[in-house]
Scaffold this motif. Sequence first.
Motif, PDB file in Angstrom:
ATOM      1  N   TYR A 130      -0.856   0.501  -1.126  1.00 38.45           N
ATOM      2  CA  TYR A 130      -0.368   0.560   0.248  1.00 38.45           C
ATOM      3  C   TYR A 130      -0.984   1.769   0.934  1.00 38.45           C
ATOM      4  O   TYR A 130      -1.432   2.721   0.303  1.00 38.45           O
ATOM      5  CB  TYR A 130       1.162   0.613   0.325  1.00 38.45           C
ATOM      6  N   ILE A 131      -1.018   1.673   2.256  1.00 39.60           N
ATOM      7  CA  ILE A 131      -1.455   2.784   3.094  1.00 39.60           C
ATOM      8  C   ILE A 131      -0.414   2.928   4.202  1.00 39.60           C
ATOM      9  O   ILE A 131       0.073   1.934   4.739  1.00 39.60           O
ATOM     10  CB  ILE A 131      -2.882   2.547   3.649  1.00 39.60           C
ATOM     11  N   VAL A 132      -0.071   4.174   4.514  1.00 37.12           N
ATOM     12  CA  VAL A 132       0.973   4.446   5.497  1.00 37.12           C
ATOM     13  C   VAL A 132       0.716   5.820   6.104  1.00 37.12           C
ATOM     14  O   VAL A 132       0.082   6.676   5.478  1.00 37.12           O
ATOM     15  CB  VAL A 132       2.373   4.379   4.816  1.00 37.12           C
ATOM     16  N   ARG A 133       1.199   6.030   7.324  1.00 31.48           N
ATOM     17  CA  ARG A 133       1.115   7.369   7.914  1.00 31.48           C
ATOM     18  C   ARG A 133       1.889   8.328   7.026  1.00 31.48           C
ATOM     19  O   ARG A 133       3.006   8.039   6.628  1.00 31.48           O
ATOM     20  CB  ARG A 133       1.719   7.384   9.309  1.00 31.48           C
ATOM     21  N   ASN A 134       1.292   9.466   6.750  1.00 38.07           N
ATOM     22  CA  ASN A 134       1.959  10.453   5.904  1.00 38.07           C
ATOM     23  C   ASN A 134       3.082  11.165   6.663  1.00 38.07           C
ATOM     24  O   ASN A 134       4.101  11.506   6.077  1.00 38.07           O
ATOM     25  CB  ASN A 134       0.940  11.472   5.380  1.00 38.07           C
ATOM     26  N   GLN A 135       2.874  11.382   7.942  1.00 38.09           N
ATOM     27  CA  GLN A 135       3.859  12.066   8.785  1.00 38.09           C
ATOM     28  C   GLN A 135       3.838  11.417  10.171  1.00 38.09           C
ATOM     29  O   GLN A 135       2.925  10.669  10.502  1.00 38.09           O
ATOM     30  CB  GLN A 135       3.533  13.562   8.928  1.00 38.09           C
ATOM     31  N   LYS A 136       4.804  11.765  10.984  1.00 39.62           N
ATOM     32  CA  LYS A 136       4.837  11.304  12.374  1.00 39.62           C
ATOM     33  C   LYS A 136       4.266  12.389  13.275  1.00 39.62           C
ATOM     34  O   LYS A 136       3.926  13.475  12.817  1.00 39.62           O
ATOM     35  CB  LYS A 136       6.281  10.976  12.764  1.00 39.62           C
ATOM     36  N   GLY A 137       4.182  12.098  14.551  1.00 40.04           N
ATOM     37  CA  GLY A 137       3.775  13.092  15.538  1.00 40.04           C
ATOM     38  C   GLY A 137       2.439  13.733  15.222  1.00 40.04           C
ATOM     39  O   GLY A 137       1.445  13.059  14.989  1.00 40.04           O
ATOM     40  N   GLY A 138       2.441  15.073  15.189  1.00 36.77           N
ATOM     41  CA  GLY A 138       1.219  15.835  14.997  1.00 36.77           C
ATOM     42  C   GLY A 138       0.551  15.631  13.650  1.00 36.77           C
ATOM     43  O   GLY A 138      -0.603  16.012  13.465  1.00 36.77           O
ATOM     44  N   GLY A 139       1.234  15.016  12.695  1.00 33.88           N
ATOM     45  CA  GLY A 139       0.646  14.744  11.388  1.00 33.88           C
ATOM     46  C   GLY A 139       0.276  13.291  11.178  1.00 33.88           C
ATOM     47  O   GLY A 139      -0.094  12.898  10.072  1.00 33.88           O
ATOM     48  N   SER A 140       0.342  12.504  12.245  1.00 33.51           N
ATOM     49  CA  SER A 140       0.144  11.058  12.089  1.00 33.51           C
ATOM     50  C   SER A 140      -1.307  10.646  11.870  1.00 33.51           C
ATOM     51  O   SER A 140      -1.574   9.475  11.620  1.00 33.51           O
ATOM     52  CB  SER A 140       0.710  10.313  13.294  1.00 33.51           C
ATOM     53  N   HIS A 141      -2.234  11.587  11.919  1.00 34.83           N
ATOM     54  CA  HIS A 141      -3.640  11.262  11.684  1.00 34.83           C
ATOM     55  C   HIS A 141      -4.004  11.324  10.192  1.00 34.83           C
ATOM     56  O   HIS A 141      -5.130  11.044   9.812  1.00 34.83           O
ATOM     57  CB  HIS A 141      -4.538  12.225  12.470  1.00 34.83           C
ATOM     58  N   VAL A 142      -3.031  11.668   9.340  1.00 37.18           N
ATOM     59  CA  VAL A 142      -3.234  11.728   7.893  1.00 37.18           C
ATOM     60  C   VAL A 142      -2.451  10.582   7.258  1.00 37.18           C
ATOM     61  O   VAL A 142      -1.281  10.382   7.571  1.00 37.18           O
ATOM     62  CB  VAL A 142      -2.758  13.081   7.312  1.00 37.18           C
ATOM     63  N   CYS A 143      -3.103   9.840   6.378  1.00 40.41           N
ATOM     64  CA  CYS A 143      -2.410   8.744   5.710  1.00 40.41           C
ATOM     65  C   CYS A 143      -2.087   9.105   4.266  1.00 40.41           C
ATOM     66  O   CYS A 143      -2.595  10.085   3.721  1.00 40.41           O
ATOM     67  CB  CYS A 143      -3.233   7.461   5.755  1.00 40.41           C
ATOM     68  N   ASN A 144      -1.244   8.302   3.688  1.00 41.73           N
ATOM     69  CA  ASN A 144      -0.831   8.420   2.299  1.00 41.73           C
ATOM     70  C   ASN A 144      -0.996   7.038   1.679  1.00 41.73           C
ATOM     71  O   ASN A 144      -0.866   6.029   2.371  1.00 41.73           O
ATOM     72  CB  ASN A 144       0.631   8.884   2.235  1.00 41.73           C
ATOM     73  N   CYS A 145      -1.273   6.995   0.395  1.00 44.62           N
ATOM     74  CA  CYS A 145      -1.427   5.721  -0.301  1.00 44.62           C
ATOM     75  C   CYS A 145      -0.716   5.764  -1.639  1.00 44.62           C
ATOM     76  O   CYS A 145      -0.480   6.839  -2.198  1.00 44.62           O
ATOM     77  CB  CYS A 145      -2.898   5.411  -0.566  1.00 44.62           C
ATOM     78  N   GLY A 146      -0.404   4.592  -2.149  1.00 38.45           N
ATOM     79  CA  GLY A 146       0.084   4.425  -3.506  1.00 38.45           C
ATOM     80  C   GLY A 146      -0.707   3.310  -4.153  1.00 38.45           C
ATOM     81  O   GLY A 146      -1.075   2.335  -3.479  1.00 38.45           O
ATOM     82  N   PHE A 147      -0.986   3.439  -5.442  1.00 35.40           N
ATOM     83  CA  PHE A 147      -1.824   2.481  -6.153  1.00 35.40           C
ATOM     84  C   PHE A 147      -1.173   2.084  -7.468  1.00 35.40           C
ATOM     85  O   PHE A 147      -0.650   2.945  -8.182  1.00 35.40           O
ATOM     86  CB  PHE A 147      -3.188   3.104  -6.494  1.00 35.40           C
ATOM     87  N   VAL A 148      -1.234   0.809  -7.802  1.00 39.36           N
ATOM     88  CA  VAL A 148      -0.814   0.320  -9.116  1.00 39.36           C
ATOM     89  C   VAL A 148      -1.824  -0.726  -9.561  1.00 39.36           C
ATOM     90  O   VAL A 148      -2.179  -1.633  -8.798  1.00 39.36           O
ATOM     91  CB  VAL A 148       0.610  -0.283  -9.086  1.00 39.36           C
ATOM     92  N   THR A 149      -2.266  -0.574 -10.798  1.00 37.65           N
ATOM     93  CA  THR A 149      -3.159  -1.540 -11.422  1.00 37.65           C
ATOM     94  C   THR A 149      -2.398  -2.257 -12.522  1.00 37.65           C
ATOM     95  O   THR A 149      -1.671  -1.623 -13.293  1.00 37.65           O
ATOM     96  CB  THR A 149      -4.395  -0.820 -12.031  1.00 37.65           C
ATOM     97  N   ALA A 150      -2.563  -3.565 -12.614  1.00 36.00           N
ATOM     98  CA  ALA A 150      -1.932  -4.333 -13.684  1.00 36.00           C
ATOM     99  C   ALA A 150      -2.442  -3.841 -15.033  1.00 36.00           C
ATOM    100  O   ALA A 150      -3.617  -3.497 -15.174  1.00 36.00           O
ATOM    101  CB  ALA A 150      -2.246  -5.822 -13.515  1.00 36.00           C
ATOM    102  N   ALA A 151      -1.561  -3.797 -16.017  1.00 37.74           N
ATOM    103  CA  ALA A 151      -1.933  -3.309 -17.346  1.00 37.74           C
ATOM    104  C   ALA A 151      -3.138  -4.064 -17.901  1.00 37.74           C
ATOM    105  O   ALA A 151      -4.042  -3.461 -18.489  1.00 37.74           O
ATOM    106  CB  ALA A 151      -0.742  -3.421 -18.294  1.00 37.74           C
ATOM    107  N   ALA A 152      -3.192  -5.361 -17.685  1.00 34.21           N
ATOM    108  CA  ALA A 152      -4.294  -6.177 -18.206  1.00 34.21           C
ATOM    109  C   ALA A 152      -5.619  -5.895 -17.502  1.00 34.21           C
ATOM    110  O   ALA A 152      -6.674  -6.304 -17.984  1.00 34.21           O
ATOM    111  CB  ALA A 152      -3.940  -7.653 -18.076  1.00 34.21           C
ATOM    112  N   ALA A 153      -5.573  -5.195 -16.384  1.00 40.44           N
ATOM    113  CA  ALA A 153      -6.783  -4.936 -15.603  1.00 40.44           C
ATOM    114  C   ALA A 153      -7.331  -3.527 -15.803  1.00 40.44           C
ATOM    115  O   ALA A 153      -8.301  -3.148 -15.145  1.00 40.44           O
ATOM    116  CB  ALA A 153      -6.498  -5.186 -14.129  1.00 40.44           C
ATOM    117  N   GLN A 154      -6.714  -2.743 -16.664  1.00 41.59           N
ATOM    118  CA  GLN A 154      -7.190  -1.376 -16.908  1.00 41.59           C
ATOM    119  C   GLN A 154      -8.651  -1.424 -17.357  1.00 41.59           C
ATOM    120  O   GLN A 154      -9.035  -2.249 -18.180  1.00 41.59           O
ATOM    121  CB  GLN A 154      -6.344  -0.707 -17.992  1.00 41.59           C
ATOM    122  N   GLY A 155      -9.464  -0.557 -16.790  1.00 36.23           N
ATOM    123  CA  GLY A 155     -10.870  -0.464 -17.172  1.00 36.23           C
ATOM    124  C   GLY A 155     -11.799  -1.442 -16.480  1.00 36.23           C
ATOM    125  O   GLY A 155     -13.000  -1.448 -16.758  1.00 36.23           O
ATOM    126  N   LEU A 156     -11.285  -2.256 -15.578  1.00 34.19           N
ATOM    127  CA  LEU A 156     -12.128  -3.233 -14.881  1.00 34.19           C
ATOM    128  C   LEU A 156     -12.662  -2.718 -13.549  1.00 34.19           C
ATOM    129  O   LEU A 156     -13.358  -3.438 -12.852  1.00 34.19           O
ATOM    130  CB  LEU A 156     -11.343  -4.528 -14.629  1.00 34.19           C
TER     131      LEU A 156
END
Length: 162
Positions: free
Chosen positions: A66-92
């Motif tokens: 996912y990607i989302v604004r990290n902060q509102k207002g004056g910080g809204s130009h910086v995004c934050n992300c979270g990542f999850v890879t399926a166990a079977a896909a490790q190393g691909l």
Amino acid sequence: MTDLIVRSARAEDGDGIWDMLQPVFAAGETYTVDPDIDRAGALAYWTGGKKVSVVERDGELLGTYYIVRNQKGGGSHVCNCGFVTAAAAQGLGVARLMLEHSLETARTDGFRAMQFNFVVSTNTRAVEIWQRYGFDIVGRLPEAFHHPRDGYVDALVMYRKL
């Protein structure tokens, strides 16, 4: 990696996303999420107010971010992300593909930087990938995460201008 496709998540991806999130959250090693979170709570956490993508190969989901604004207002130009890879896909190369896609998406969406607020220091694979892609460790929160196996470990703040 040519057979891997990154696309926007759809409502019908809920089961596949949950199948990836559940073991990661239950392990309690990388996210500050209750390890006993249920499907509805996990999907709300992952998708609520966020732009979510998945990686698939032949209809099988192998990763999500996912990607989302990290902060509102004056910080809204910086995004934050979270990542999850399926166990079977490790190393691909799924994590690298998602990171490259997220960086391009962030630029396209007008963000000027990406920040990871809370990278568990024992998640060395993630730390190494982020550093290879130009992220700096700009902060260290001593013993901010209680790892189920390693005890109290540091959390890192990682940042990269786009």
